[in-house]
Write a protein that holds these residues in place. Sequence first.
Motif, mmCIF file in Angstrom:
data_model
loop_
_atom_site.group_PDB
_atom_site.id
_atom_site.type_symbol
_atom_site.label_atom_id
_atom_site.label_comp_id
_atom_site.label_asym_id
_atom_site.label_seq_id
_atom_site.Cartn_x
_atom_site.Cartn_y
_atom_site.Cartn_z
ATOM 1 N N LYS A 118 1.711 31.606 -27.659
ATOM 2 C CA LYS A 118 2.399 30.334 -27.817
ATOM 3 C C LYS A 118 1.740 29.498 -28.914
ATOM 4 C CE LYS A 118 1.903 28.794 -23.620
ATOM 5 N NZ LYS A 118 2.058 27.940 -22.396
ATOM 6 N N LYS A 119 2.496 28.560 -29.447
ATOM 7 C CA LYS A 119 1.939 27.596 -30.386
ATOM 8 C C LYS A 119 0.808 26.822 -29.709
ATOM 9 C CE LYS A 119 6.351 26.949 -32.777
ATOM 10 N NZ LYS A 119 7.483 26.012 -33.031
ATOM 11 N N LYS A 120 -0.276 26.627 -30.445
ATOM 12 C CA LYS A 120 -1.452 25.871 -30.013
ATOM 13 C C LYS A 120 -2.253 26.581 -28.926
ATOM 14 C CE LYS A 120 0.408 21.343 -31.321
ATOM 15 N NZ LYS A 120 0.571 19.935 -30.930
ATOM 16 N N GLU A 121 -1.947 27.841 -28.670
ATOM 17 C CA GLU A 121 -2.654 28.597 -27.642
ATOM 18 C C GLU A 121 -3.820 29.358 -28.256
ATOM 19 O OE1 GLU A 121 -1.258 31.253 -23.850
ATOM 20 O OE2 GLU A 121 -0.367 31.776 -25.773
ATOM 21 N N THR A 122 -4.891 29.521 -27.488
ATOM 22 C CA THR A 122 -6.022 30.349 -27.897
ATOM 23 C C THR A 122 -6.094 31.567 -26.980
ATOM 24 O OG1 THR A 122 -7.302 28.525 -28.829
ATOM 25 C CG2 THR A 122 -8.531 30.471 -28.130
ATOM 26 N N VAL A 123 -5.984 32.744 -27.589
ATOM 27 C CA VAL A 123 -6.021 34.007 -26.857
ATOM 28 C C VAL A 123 -7.234 34.788 -27.334
ATOM 29 C CG1 VAL A 123 -4.823 36.193 -26.412
ATOM 30 C CG2 VAL A 123 -3.510 34.061 -26.630
ATOM 31 N N VAL A 124 -8.066 35.229 -26.391
ATOM 32 C CA VAL A 124 -9.257 36.012 -26.714
ATOM 33 C C VAL A 124 -9.046 37.453 -26.265
ATOM 34 C CG1 VAL A 124 -11.687 36.378 -26.146
ATOM 35 C CG2 VAL A 124 -10.884 34.095 -26.733
ATOM 36 N N LEU A 125 -9.264 38.389 -27.189
ATOM 37 C CA LEU A 125 -9.171 39.816 -26.902
ATOM 38 C C LEU A 125 -10.565 40.353 -26.627
ATOM 39 C CD1 LEU A 125 -6.804 41.001 -29.810
ATOM 40 C CD2 LEU A 125 -6.157 40.128 -27.567
ATOM 41 N N ILE A 126 -10.739 40.992 -25.476
ATOM 42 C CA ILE A 126 -12.027 41.583 -25.155
ATOM 43 C C ILE A 126 -11.820 43.026 -24.709
ATOM 44 C CG2 ILE A 126 -12.940 39.336 -24.464
ATOM 45 C CD1 ILE A 126 -12.880 40.334 -21.565
ATOM 46 N N GLY A 127 -12.907 43.757 -24.627
ATOM 47 C CA GLY A 127 -12.845 45.146 -24.194
ATOM 48 C C GLY A 127 -13.952 45.945 -24.847
ATOM 49 N N PRO A 128 -14.175 47.164 -24.382
ATOM 50 C CA PRO A 128 -15.245 47.995 -24.947
ATOM 51 C C PRO A 128 -14.984 48.352 -26.404
ATOM 52 C CG PRO A 128 -13.892 49.265 -23.427
ATOM 53 C CD PRO A 128 -13.466 47.837 -23.278
ATOM 54 N N SER A 129 -16.028 48.729 -27.118
ATOM 55 C CA SER A 129 -15.882 49.162 -28.505
ATOM 56 C C SER A 129 -14.925 50.347 -28.571
ATOM 57 C CB SER A 129 -17.239 49.559 -29.085
ATOM 58 O OG SER A 129 -18.109 48.447 -29.105
ATOM 59 N N GLY A 130 -14.082 50.344 -29.601
ATOM 60 C CA GLY A 130 -13.133 51.443 -29.765
ATOM 61 C C GLY A 130 -11.876 51.314 -28.943
ATOM 62 N N SER A 131 -11.672 50.148 -28.321
ATOM 63 C CA SER A 131 -10.495 49.987 -27.459
ATOM 64 C C SER A 131 -9.238 49.610 -28.236
ATOM 65 C CB SER A 131 -10.767 48.942 -26.378
ATOM 66 O OG SER A 131 -11.115 47.695 -26.948
ATOM 67 N N GLY A 132 -9.379 49.281 -29.525
ATOM 68 C CA GLY A 132 -8.215 48.955 -30.351
ATOM 69 C C GLY A 132 -8.038 47.485 -30.643
ATOM 70 N N LYS A 133 -9.008 46.659 -30.258
ATOM 71 C CA LYS A 133 -8.870 45.204 -30.417
ATOM 72 C C LYS A 133 -8.697 44.798 -31.880
ATOM 73 C CE LYS A 133 -12.921 44.326 -28.653
ATOM 74 N NZ LYS A 133 -13.393 45.720 -28.537
ATOM 75 N N SER A 134 -9.598 45.275 -32.740
ATOM 76 C CA SER A 134 -9.535 44.885 -34.154
ATOM 77 C C SER A 134 -8.278 45.439 -34.816
ATOM 78 C CB SER A 134 -10.787 45.376 -34.892
ATOM 79 O OG SER A 134 -11.936 44.693 -34.436
ATOM 80 N N THR A 135 -7.877 46.640 -34.443
ATOM 81 C CA THR A 135 -6.652 47.209 -35.002
ATOM 82 C C THR A 135 -5.447 46.377 -34.599
ATOM 83 O OG1 THR A 135 -7.608 49.430 -34.965
ATOM 84 C CG2 THR A 135 -5.213 49.278 -35.129
ATOM 85 N N LEU A 136 -5.411 45.937 -33.339
ATOM 86 C CA LEU A 136 -4.312 45.082 -32.896
ATOM 87 C C LEU A 136 -4.279 43.795 -33.709
ATOM 88 C CD1 LEU A 136 -2.110 44.802 -30.629
ATOM 89 C CD2 LEU A 136 -3.764 43.394 -29.414
ATOM 90 N N LEU A 137 -5.442 43.209 -33.948
ATOM 91 C CA LEU A 137 -5.524 41.990 -34.736
ATOM 92 C C LEU A 137 -4.995 42.223 -36.151
ATOM 93 C CD1 LEU A 137 -6.762 39.209 -33.833
ATOM 94 C CD2 LEU A 137 -8.704 39.766 -35.301
ATOM 95 N N ARG A 138 -5.373 43.337 -36.746
ATOM 96 C CA ARG A 138 -4.960 43.642 -38.118
ATOM 97 C C ARG A 138 -3.471 43.967 -38.212
ATOM 98 N NH1 ARG A 138 -9.351 44.849 -41.579
ATOM 99 N NH2 ARG A 138 -8.153 46.399 -42.735
ATOM 100 N N CYS A 139 -2.887 44.404 -37.107
ATOM 101 C CA CYS A 139 -1.441 44.628 -37.106
ATOM 102 C C CYS A 139 -0.668 43.308 -37.146
ATOM 103 C CB CYS A 139 -1.025 45.428 -35.872
ATOM 104 S SG CYS A 139 -1.374 47.205 -35.959
ATOM 105 N N ILE A 140 -1.274 42.239 -36.633
ATOM 106 C CA ILE A 140 -0.579 40.955 -36.588
ATOM 107 C C ILE A 140 -0.229 40.475 -37.986
ATOM 108 C CG2 ILE A 140 -0.855 38.503 -36.018
ATOM 109 C CD1 ILE A 140 -2.435 39.387 -33.534
ATOM 110 N N ASN A 141 -1.191 40.584 -38.934
ATOM 111 C CA ASN A 141 -0.886 40.132 -40.302
ATOM 112 C C ASN A 141 -0.614 41.290 -41.254
ATOM 113 O OD1 ASN A 141 -3.432 41.128 -40.748
ATOM 114 N ND2 ASN A 141 -4.255 39.266 -41.665
ATOM 115 N N LEU A 142 -0.344 42.461 -40.667
ATOM 116 C CA LEU A 142 0.110 43.650 -41.395
ATOM 117 C C LEU A 142 -0.933 44.228 -42.338
ATOM 118 C CD1 LEU A 142 3.824 42.652 -42.169
ATOM 119 C CD2 LEU A 142 2.865 43.702 -40.112
ATOM 120 N N LEU A 143 -2.222 43.891 -42.129
ATOM 121 C CA LEU A 143 -3.256 44.645 -42.825
ATOM 122 C C LEU A 143 -3.207 46.106 -42.394
ATOM 123 C CD1 LEU A 143 -6.320 42.227 -42.780
ATOM 124 C CD2 LEU A 143 -5.030 42.983 -44.779
ATOM 125 N N GLU A 144 -2.772 46.326 -41.162
ATOM 126 C CA GLU A 144 -2.461 47.667 -40.666
ATOM 127 C C GLU A 144 -1.025 47.618 -40.135
ATOM 128 O OE1 GLU A 144 -4.146 50.215 -41.102
ATOM 129 O OE2 GLU A 144 -6.218 49.560 -41.389
#
Length: 247
Positions: free
Chosen positions: A31-57
């Motif tokens: 949502k607008k003005k919302e803060t969402v934190v992604l957590i999880g073990p290394s290699g779980s896909g968090k950074s890849t998911l983030l990079r998909c948001i702005n289409l770096l991936e």
Amino acid sequence: MSAEEKILELVDVYKTFDDLTVLKGCNLRVKKKETVVLIGPSGSGKSTLLRCINLLEPPSKGSVVFEGHEVSGDLRGADKLRRDIGMVFQNFELFQHLSAVENIMLAPMKVLGMSKADAHDLGLELLRKVHIPERADHFPDELSGGQQQRVAIARALAMRPKIMLYDEPTSALDPEMIREVLDVMTELSNEGMTTVCVTHEMGFARRAADRIVFMEDGCILEDAATEEFFGGRANERAQKFLSQILH
């Protein structure tokens, strides 16, 4: 969540690199003005998911919807999308030959056509916002890691983004510098900046997040309000992860 509230949605997103599937049907709404934190073990896909948001991936399958428009189907709009979605990386990625204020000025001048004087004023304003105006004329190698990361945050803010993405922004910092960066991030969140952050800093997650998303093995296993997640109501796997990271 109404259409007016929602600014970002990932729908059944998959990401595959060669034979490795890193994301497996992820769904996320912000949502607008919302803060969402992604957590999880290394290699779980968090950074890849983030990079998909702005289409770096770009997603291999599925959709990224920003402000009601599907943006992942045509990568020609990726540059425009990244103006609206600022990103701060683990490493500061500053230009070593430019001063702090010059690093901030560059994109507004090159991309937005802002005059040098206006860009300089904006750079100083943003350095004040991240609490290091006195470092305006210092070069990256004259700054601490925490100061460099705050310049990187100011640089992202210079494009007036609608969302800020943080990919483990404190992981390269010494412990005493972590708090100064997290404090700036918390201030921005409290001011209403829509935020999606990958981090292992549970204190920041408790303090700033509206929701916690727990990932493992490329899947979102839990998406809960912060007080529920930390209040013992997360699923068993998420609680086990928490017990390991908090002790």
